[in-house]
Design an enzyme around this catalytic site. Structure first.
Site, PDB file in Angstrom:
ATOM      1  N   ASP A   3       0.869  -1.183   0.000  1.00 52.81           N
ATOM      2  CA  ASP A   3       0.000   0.000   0.000  1.00 52.81           C
ATOM      3  C   ASP A   3       0.905   1.231   0.000  1.00 52.81           C
ATOM      4  O   ASP A   3       2.136   1.106  -0.094  1.00 52.81           O
ATOM      5  CB  ASP A   3      -0.954  -0.023   1.217  1.00 52.81           C
ATOM      6  CG  ASP A   3      -2.309   0.593   0.873  1.00 52.81           C
ATOM      7  OD1 ASP A   3      -2.316   1.766   0.466  1.00 52.81           O
ATOM      8  OD2 ASP A   3      -3.338  -0.090   0.988  1.00 52.81           O
ATOM      9  N   HIS A  39      -3.170   2.953  -4.558  1.00 54.20           N
ATOM     10  CA  HIS A  39      -2.522   2.513  -3.303  1.00 54.20           C
ATOM     11  C   HIS A  39      -1.078   2.087  -3.530  1.00 54.20           C
ATOM     12  O   HIS A  39      -0.588   1.189  -2.850  1.00 54.20           O
ATOM     13  CB  HIS A  39      -3.311   1.344  -2.688  1.00 54.20           C
ATOM     14  CG  HIS A  39      -4.621   1.753  -2.084  1.00 54.20           C
ATOM     15  ND1 HIS A  39      -4.761   2.232  -0.806  1.00 54.20           N
ATOM     16  CD2 HIS A  39      -5.884   1.780  -2.611  1.00 54.20           C
ATOM     17  CE1 HIS A  39      -6.025   2.515  -0.554  1.00 54.20           C
ATOM     18  NE2 HIS A  39      -6.732   2.257  -1.638  1.00 54.20           N
ATOM     19  N   GLU A  70     -10.135   2.051  -5.120  1.00 54.26           N
ATOM     20  CA  GLU A  70      -9.880   3.460  -4.804  1.00 54.26           C
ATOM     21  C   GLU A  70      -8.736   4.064  -5.630  1.00 54.26           C
ATOM     22  O   GLU A  70      -7.892   4.769  -5.094  1.00 54.26           O
ATOM     23  CB  GLU A  70      -9.572   3.605  -3.314  1.00 54.26           C
ATOM     24  CG  GLU A  70     -10.715   3.155  -2.435  1.00 54.26           C
ATOM     25  CD  GLU A  70     -10.406   3.250  -0.947  1.00 54.26           C
ATOM     26  OE1 GLU A  70     -11.238   3.805  -0.217  1.00 54.26           O
ATOM     27  OE2 GLU A  70      -9.344   2.750  -0.525  1.00 54.26           O
TER      28      GLU A  70
HETATM   29  C1  ACM Z   1     -11.060  -1.203   0.521  1.00 53.97           C
HETATM   30  O1  ACM Z   1     -11.562  -1.203   1.650  1.00 53.97           O
HETATM   31  N1  ACM Z   1     -10.516  -0.090   0.027  1.00 53.97           N
HETATM   32  C2  ACM Z   1     -11.049  -2.384  -0.294  1.00 53.97           C
END
Ligand code: ACM
Length: 633
Positions: free
Chosen positions: A204, A278, A348
């Protein structure tokens, strides 16, 4: 031998006469088995326990589990034999497949004379052994000798098998790094409740946690940031004098060791490499993976307030080097993790920078892509091909549906069940892990008393989780999963607080038949398991005993407060005079009217004459704010 044959026959007959009704008084197994029939009498653990079992390698942890639990706290001596006419506990691998129980189910018979566990596979015997441990008094979980306990189990016949083959817990080891022993401890706890899948979120913005030998900077640079204390997401931007030494990673040997540890306990590990969003840690290690000039100035995120206008944390779908990079990563990941799936994230992804990228514009023209979602979809389809070229199945969060789903993708639905339903309707396999029921990073109770995170998710709500919505083909829902994100979880004690007891509810959602689930019954069993957590010194959230607050502003601007508890039979005592209420204070019976000048509502719950909840101080100003904006329930 004759005796053995008679006993075996009796237990076979008994298995066939199972009643489906619940008659299991005093037995508190989580997850609730498919069928329990309580029988008269009890099995008394002898001082000399003989376990009869085959000793093939897959049986190692089944035997170790029983050996440890039946000797350490009890003082009994446990002997394991390959065969013997006499046995305290007999572990039997079926010669002929018992189709009802499948590969993970078991049949357990506790009789006055001895215990029999039968299964088709060692995994079933392992789960049968876990159930047997739950039948003995709670002190059986102790890591030291316990005196003055009668080591007895009620006699019972249990038939049990899981509802889903995918029973997952996700552990984010990126936002905060957790050590190899901590991961093993996580596995030890999950298997007690028959979870069989550990999803490791390995990468991440805050850290890349897995050694990739062909890309060493991912961990020499990408695994470390600055240790900050406070609320993640609000930290100050690290200065040049703050040491970048916080974090860590798993070497490939560490990964092999964790995988082996998990396998011996019948747990598969799903690795997640979260791209194209991420990905700040990867971009810091290899800045040419970005579409955005200046990426070479970025640093691994330390949880500072995100300035989306200055940091592009995505890999560039228009850059061929990105696919070369991912091929290298996936090659090594595929070799390290025997599990058949690789999770490639996809959630995201902030696409705002792609709009300024000439390379992305050229890619859109060349590939006739109309939207930035289609750009991500182009990326996902290419990544799917790479994953499949290594012999693995491609999986991603539900955002991978946007712009067109890759042909064979498996979808993990997190933004509610919607994405999962859509994917299943298209014939794709789905794992449900919706925020609404299964996000263990969410607060256990009211934010006035819990460490603040995005939302509240109470135990009773997690217990409502059913991975199969009415509208889809149940076969495509391969299971369910709870997710522990660790932005705000910096140590193992707090991790346990977030996981337990909510992971008990999810364990039951993914193992037990729908028809066997009942909140009141579940909670009475949970309370018995909390006693076990006390003995193992595993932390858990007591939040279920605290009330929820619902504030309403009446037309005459008078404030009313409704209090509720998830648990039946609790009394709530309260004060508005700033002192600490106890059972001699007014008892809550109907919504309260907040006195005109009051500044604080204090509440505490009791069961009978014992306090069970925490003392909660709720400022009246906070109630007024909630009445205007939102309540938490
Ligand atoms: C997530 O909670 N962004 C998969």
């Amino acid at each position: 031998m004759k005796k053995l044959v008679v006993l075996l026959c009796c237990s076979v007959i008994a298995f066939h006469s199972f009643s489906q009704t619940k008659s299991d008084g005093g037995i508190a197994i989580i997850p609730e088995p498919v069928a329990i029939t309580k029988k008269a009498g009890e099995y008394v653990l002898p001082k000399k326990v003989i376990i009869v079992s085959s000793t093939q390698p897959e049986m190692k942890q089944v035997i170790a589990l029983l050996r440890d639990r039946l000797s350490i706290p009890t003082g009994s001596k446990v002997t394991v034999l390959n065969s013997s006419a006499v046995a305290s506990i007999r572990l039997i691998l079926n010669q002929k497949n018992d189709t009802l129980i499948g590969s993970e189910g078991y049949r357990l018979a506790v009789t006055k004379k001895g215990v029999f566990i039968r299964a088709n596979e060692p995994a079933g015997l392992y789960y049968g052994a876990q159930t047997l441990v739950q039948l003995f008094p709670k002190e059986i979980v102790s890591s030291t000798l316990v005196k003055n306990v009668r080591w007895v189990s009620p006699c019972a016949l249990i038939t049990d098998y899981p509802r889903f083959k995918w029973r997952g817990l996700m552990f984010d080891v990126s936002r905060h790094f957790f050590t190899k022993p901590e991961v093993k401890q996580f596995i030890d706890n999950m298997v007690k409740y028959k979870y069989n899948l550990l999803h490791m979120h390995l990468t991440d913005d805050e850290g890349w946690r897995i050694e990739i030998k062909s890309l060493p900077r991912l961990t020499t640079v990408g695994a470390y940031n600055v240790k900050k204390v406070g609320y993640f997401g609000t930290f100050s931007v690290p200065g040049p004098d703050e040491p970048r030494t916080y974090g860590g990673f798993y070497t490939q040997d560490d990964i092999r060791e964790i995988v082996q540890y998990a396998k011996e306990r019948f747990v598969d590990i799903l690795p997640e490499i979260d791209v194209p969003g991420h990905s700040q840690a990867a971009v810091v290690a290899y800045p040419d993976l970005s579409c955005t000039p200046g990426a070479d100035k970025y640093q691994v995120r330390s949880g500072e307030r995100r300035n989306k206008d200055t940091i592009d944390n995505t890999l560039c779908p228009a850059n061929e080097n990105v696919y070369v990079f991912l091929d290298k990563v996936i090659t090594e990941v595929a070799q390290l993790f025997p599990f058949g799936y690789i999770h490639m994230g996809g959630d995201e992804c902030d696409k705002r920078y792609w709009k300024n990228s000439a390379a992305i514009t050229a890619l859109m023209q060349r590939e006739n892509l109309k939207t930035y979602e289609e750009v991500q979809s182009y990326f996902e389809k290419r990544v799917e091909k790479i994953v499949e070229s290594k012999g693995k199945k491609f999986m991603g969060w539900d955002e991978i549906l946007e712009g067109g789903l890759a042909p064979d993708a498996i979808v993990m639905s997190w933004r509610g069940m919607k994405g999962g339903i859509e994917a299943a309707k298209m014939g794709h396999q789905v794992v449900m892990s919706p925020t609404t029921y299964a996000y263990l990073d969410y607060m256990n109770g009211d934010p006035i008393i819990e460490p603040h995170v995005y939302e509240t998710l109470r135990l009773s709500k997690t217990y409502e989780f059913d991975p199969v919505p009415d509208s889809v083909d149940a076969k495509l829902i391969i299971g369910g999963q709870a997710n522990l994100w660790t932005e705000q979880v910096t140590n193992v004690r707090h991790l346990e607080y977030m996981v337990w007891p909510r992971a008990l509810a999810i364990a039951e959602a993914v193992w037990s038949p729908r028809s066997r689930r009942n909140w009141d019954d579940f909670f009475s069993r949970v309370e018995k398991h909390l006693g076990r957590f006390d003995i193992t010194e595993t932390k858990y959230a007591p939040s279920v005993y605290d009330p929820s607050f619902t504030a309403h502003a009446a037309a005459d601007s008078v404030l009313h407060v409704e209090l509720n508890t998830e648990v039946k039979g609790l009394d709530i005592y309260y004060s508005f005079d700033n002192s600490f209420p106890d059972k001699f204070y007014p008892k809550y019976t109907e919504p309260l009217t907040v006195p005109k000048d009051a500044v604080m509502l204090k509440v505490i719950t009791y069961r009978g004459d014992k306090p069970v909840g925490r003392m909660i101080a709720m400022p009246v100003d906070e109630l007024k704010k909630r009445a205007r904006k939102r309540n938490y329930d």
